[in-house]
Design an enzyme around this catalytic site. Structure first.
Site, PDB file in Angstrom:
ATOM      1  N   GLU A 117       0.662  -1.275   0.126  1.00  0.00           N
ATOM      2  CA  GLU A 117      -0.626  -0.309   0.452  1.00  0.00           C
ATOM      3  C   GLU A 117       0.279   1.050  -0.296  1.00  0.00           C
ATOM      4  OE1 GLU A 117      -2.482  -0.612   3.565  1.00  0.00           O
ATOM      5  OE2 GLU A 117      -1.549   0.625   4.574  1.00  0.00           O
ATOM      6  N   CYS A 130       4.016   7.868   1.087  1.00  0.00           N
ATOM      7  CA  CYS A 130       4.838   7.561   2.179  1.00  0.00           C
ATOM      8  C   CYS A 130       4.242   6.014   1.049  1.00  0.00           C
ATOM      9  CB  CYS A 130       3.519   7.365   3.097  1.00  0.00           C
ATOM     10  SG  CYS A 130       3.617   6.122   4.247  1.00  0.00           S
ATOM     11  N   CYS A 137       6.887  -7.560   5.644  1.00  0.00           N
ATOM     12  CA  CYS A 137       7.954  -6.979   6.941  1.00  0.00           C
ATOM     13  C   CYS A 137       8.190  -8.135   7.449  1.00  0.00           C
ATOM     14  CB  CYS A 137       7.733  -5.647   8.061  1.00  0.00           C
ATOM     15  SG  CYS A 137       8.728  -4.940   8.647  1.00  0.00           S
ATOM     16  N   CYS A 141       6.537  -6.169  15.070  1.00  0.00           N
ATOM     17  CA  CYS A 141       6.852  -4.959  15.989  1.00  0.00           C
ATOM     18  C   CYS A 141       4.814  -5.249  16.427  1.00  0.00           C
ATOM     19  CB  CYS A 141       6.808  -4.063  15.710  1.00  0.00           C
ATOM     20  SG  CYS A 141       8.581  -2.930  14.699  1.00  0.00           S
ATOM     21  N   CYS A 144       2.335  -3.325  14.858  1.00  0.00           N
ATOM     22  CA  CYS A 144       2.295  -2.961  13.146  1.00  0.00           C
ATOM     23  C   CYS A 144       1.250  -3.734  12.895  1.00  0.00           C
ATOM     24  CB  CYS A 144       3.502  -2.499  12.959  1.00  0.00           C
ATOM     25  SG  CYS A 144       3.795  -1.687  11.205  1.00  0.00           S
ATOM     26  N   CYS A 358       0.556   1.623   8.619  1.00  0.00           N
ATOM     27  CA  CYS A 358       0.030   0.002   9.679  1.00  0.00           C
ATOM     28  C   CYS A 358      -0.235  -1.515   8.896  1.00  0.00           C
ATOM     29  CB  CYS A 358      -0.925   0.356  10.331  1.00  0.00           C
ATOM     30  SG  CYS A 358      -1.822   1.741  10.455  1.00  0.00           S
TER      31      CYS A 358
HETATM   32  N1  SAH Z   1      10.017  -0.109   9.660  1.00  0.00           N
HETATM   33  C1  SAH Z   1      10.113   1.109   9.336  1.00  0.00           C
HETATM   34  C2  SAH Z   1       9.323   2.053   8.385  1.00  0.00           C
HETATM   35  C3  SAH Z   1       7.834   1.718   8.641  1.00  0.00           C
HETATM   36  S1  SAH Z   1       6.081   2.414  10.104  1.00  0.00           S
HETATM   37  C4  SAH Z   1      10.078   1.866  10.796  1.00  0.00           C
HETATM   38  O1  SAH Z   1       9.584   0.725  11.943  1.00  0.00           O
HETATM   39  O2  SAH Z   1      10.221   3.041  11.015  1.00  0.00           O
HETATM   40  C5  SAH Z   1       6.460   3.880  10.386  1.00  0.00           C
HETATM   41  C6  SAH Z   1       6.168   4.511  11.523  1.00  0.00           C
HETATM   42  O3  SAH Z   1       4.632   3.802  12.427  1.00  0.00           O
HETATM   43  C7  SAH Z   1       6.936   3.287  12.231  1.00  0.00           C
HETATM   44  O4  SAH Z   1       7.297   4.391  13.259  1.00  0.00           O
HETATM   45  C8  SAH Z   1       6.259   2.677  13.212  1.00  0.00           C
HETATM   46  O5  SAH Z   1       6.901   2.407  13.993  1.00  0.00           O
HETATM   47  C9  SAH Z   1       5.107   3.695  13.503  1.00  0.00           C
HETATM   48  N2  SAH Z   1       3.674   2.198  13.687  1.00  0.00           N
HETATM   49  C10 SAH Z   1       3.944   1.147  13.081  1.00  0.00           C
HETATM   50  N3  SAH Z   1       2.218   0.884  12.997  1.00  0.00           N
HETATM   51  C11 SAH Z   1       1.651   1.500  14.244  1.00  0.00           C
HETATM   52  C12 SAH Z   1      -0.011   1.428  14.693  1.00  0.00           C
HETATM   53  N4  SAH Z   1      -0.875   0.915  15.266  1.00  0.00           N
HETATM   54  N5  SAH Z   1       0.087   2.952  15.035  1.00  0.00           N
HETATM   55  C13 SAH Z   1       1.392   3.934  15.144  1.00  0.00           C
HETATM   56  N6  SAH Z   1       1.608   3.944  14.865  1.00  0.00           N
HETATM   57  C14 SAH Z   1       2.439   2.663  14.153  1.00  0.00           C
END
Ligand code: SAH
Length: 368
Positions: A117, A130, A137, A141, A144, A358
């Site tokens: 996406e 973006c 991935c 995390c 995420c 996300c």
């Molecule tokens: N993998 C990279 C880039 C992608 S995520 C990274 O981790 O930086 C971009 C940002 O969105 C990251 O800081 C990630 O931790 C955050 N993110 C992911 N899921 C989220 C959620 N459910 N709520 C808020 N931030 C989120």
């Protein structure tokens, strides 16, 4: 598979144990990932004059074309010869979903049937795109959705650039900013990501200023160290989300591989080497990492080098039980940081990172 993935998380393992997967060899080359010189060589290889390469570049990078039929001034023979091994349309917009905050998300179809996406965040007069860097991935995390959808493979540089070009075609002009905050971990696909940056930044193409390009990493130290040597003026964001290793390990398995102390050392070296500050992303989760002590600890660790903190309220994700703190709690967190000398900003829930981050659209597409 879901059980196995959960197992990995509980063991605190990065899905990297499953192996980094390159772009399949049998896929056609995405033309958006080639520099003008490379397009020229490609044309010469098939017996065409080099200037055709320049014309191709023009169509792909300046006029946002994604189909052979749009390229009126190119001979049929050239298109036919190239189409055996190359594609001008590696990333197709499949489905759009808007959100009340004004972000537009697209599910994007790739040539091998995978999907990713891409998000457009219009804000004041600035359009930010973006982009995703991988299909899924490996970082796992906890909060995420990108990792939950599973990891399939890396994107090619052309598939990354083509996302920006697809949005530029919708807008009818080039976007102002590009953030690498979609699905995937940019530094787990370093070479393709860096080449895509150089193409987006190319003066004869979209010419997006390096300072308007942000790379965001979950903390992959070798990537940070390599970036410091690139001589590029890009912005670097590091996703921290916790102020101590124990908590970070619970949220981000990458902590096991690249521990926070070593990560912050790499960040300090980066700022010293590049004379550029770093932005730390910190997703606030109620009752998990939003206490006053967390803010104090965070400020204590970050005070030693030039940086700022981006506070992001948790965006709800199906498999993660957690909620964003109240607005006033988040403001309180920010005040503690600032009182201790660390600059911060607080995104509202419509903020770019949340909308972008996300992988939820791909998840939904898989479920329907
Ligand atoms: N993998 C990279 C880039 C992608 S995520 C990274 O981790 O930086 C971009 C940002 O969105 C990251 O800081 C990630 O931790 C955050 N993110 C992911 N899921 C989220 C959620 N459910 N709520 C808020 N931030 C989120």
């Amino acid at each position: 598979m879901a059980g196995k993935r959960l197992h990995h998380f509980l063991l605190g393992k990065v899905q990297g144990d499953l192996g980094n997967k390159p772009v399949p060899r049998d896929m056609k080359t995405a033309l958006q990932g080639l520099f003008p010189e490379e397009l020229q060589s490609l044309c010469k290889e098939i017996g065409q004059p080099a200037f055709r390469g320049r014309q191709l570049w023009q169509w792909l990078q300046v006029r946002h074309a994604d189909g052979w039929d749009l390229m009126g001034n190119l001979p049929q023979a050239l298109k036919q010869a190239l189409s055996a091994t190359c594609t001008p349309g590696p990333a197709r917009l499949l489905k759009e979903s808007g959100d009340p905050g004004g972000a537009r998300k697209w599910l994007i179809g790739l040539d091998d049937g995978e999907s990713i996406e891409t998000v457009l965040i219009p804000a004041r007069e600035r359009n930010t795109v973006c982009v995703s860097t991988q299909v899924g991935c490996r970082m796992g995390c906890a909060f995420c959705a990108s990792a939950k959808g599973g990891y399939a493979r890396n994107l090619s540089e052309g598939e990354i650039v083509a996302q920006v070009q697809a949005v530029a075609a919708v807008l009818g002009r080039r976007p102002d900013n590009v953030v690498y905050m979609g699905m995937g971990e940019p530094f787990d696909n370093y070479d393709a990501v860096l080449k895509s940056v150089r193409i987006l930044n190319h003066p004869d193409g979209l010419n997006i200023g390096a300072r308007r390009i942000t790379l965001s990493t979950s903390g992959v130290i070798p990537g940070i160290r390599r970036l410091a040597e690139e001589g590029l003026q890009v912005e670097l964001s590091v996703s921290l989300h916790a102020a101590n290793p124990e908590l970070r390990r619970r949220l981000m398995p990458v902590e096991n591989k690249y521990p926070m102390d070593a990560l912050l050392d790499a960040c300090a070296d980066y700022t010293a080497r590049t004379k550029r500050h770093i932005t730390f992303e910190y997703t606030l989760i109620r009752g998990v990492n939003d206490a006053r002590e967390n803010a104090e600890q965070l400020a204590g660790r970050l005070r030693r080098f030039p940086c700022r903190v981006n506070l992001i309220p948790l965006s709800p994700v199906e498999e993660f039980e957690g909620a964003a703190p109240s607005r006033s709690a988040m403001e309180g967190f920010l005040r503690v940081l600032e009182k201790r000398g660390v600059e911060g900003t607080l995104r509202d829930s419509k903020g770019q990172h949340v909308d972008a981050a996300c992988g939820q659209l791909r998840r939904r597409a898989h479920h329907t």
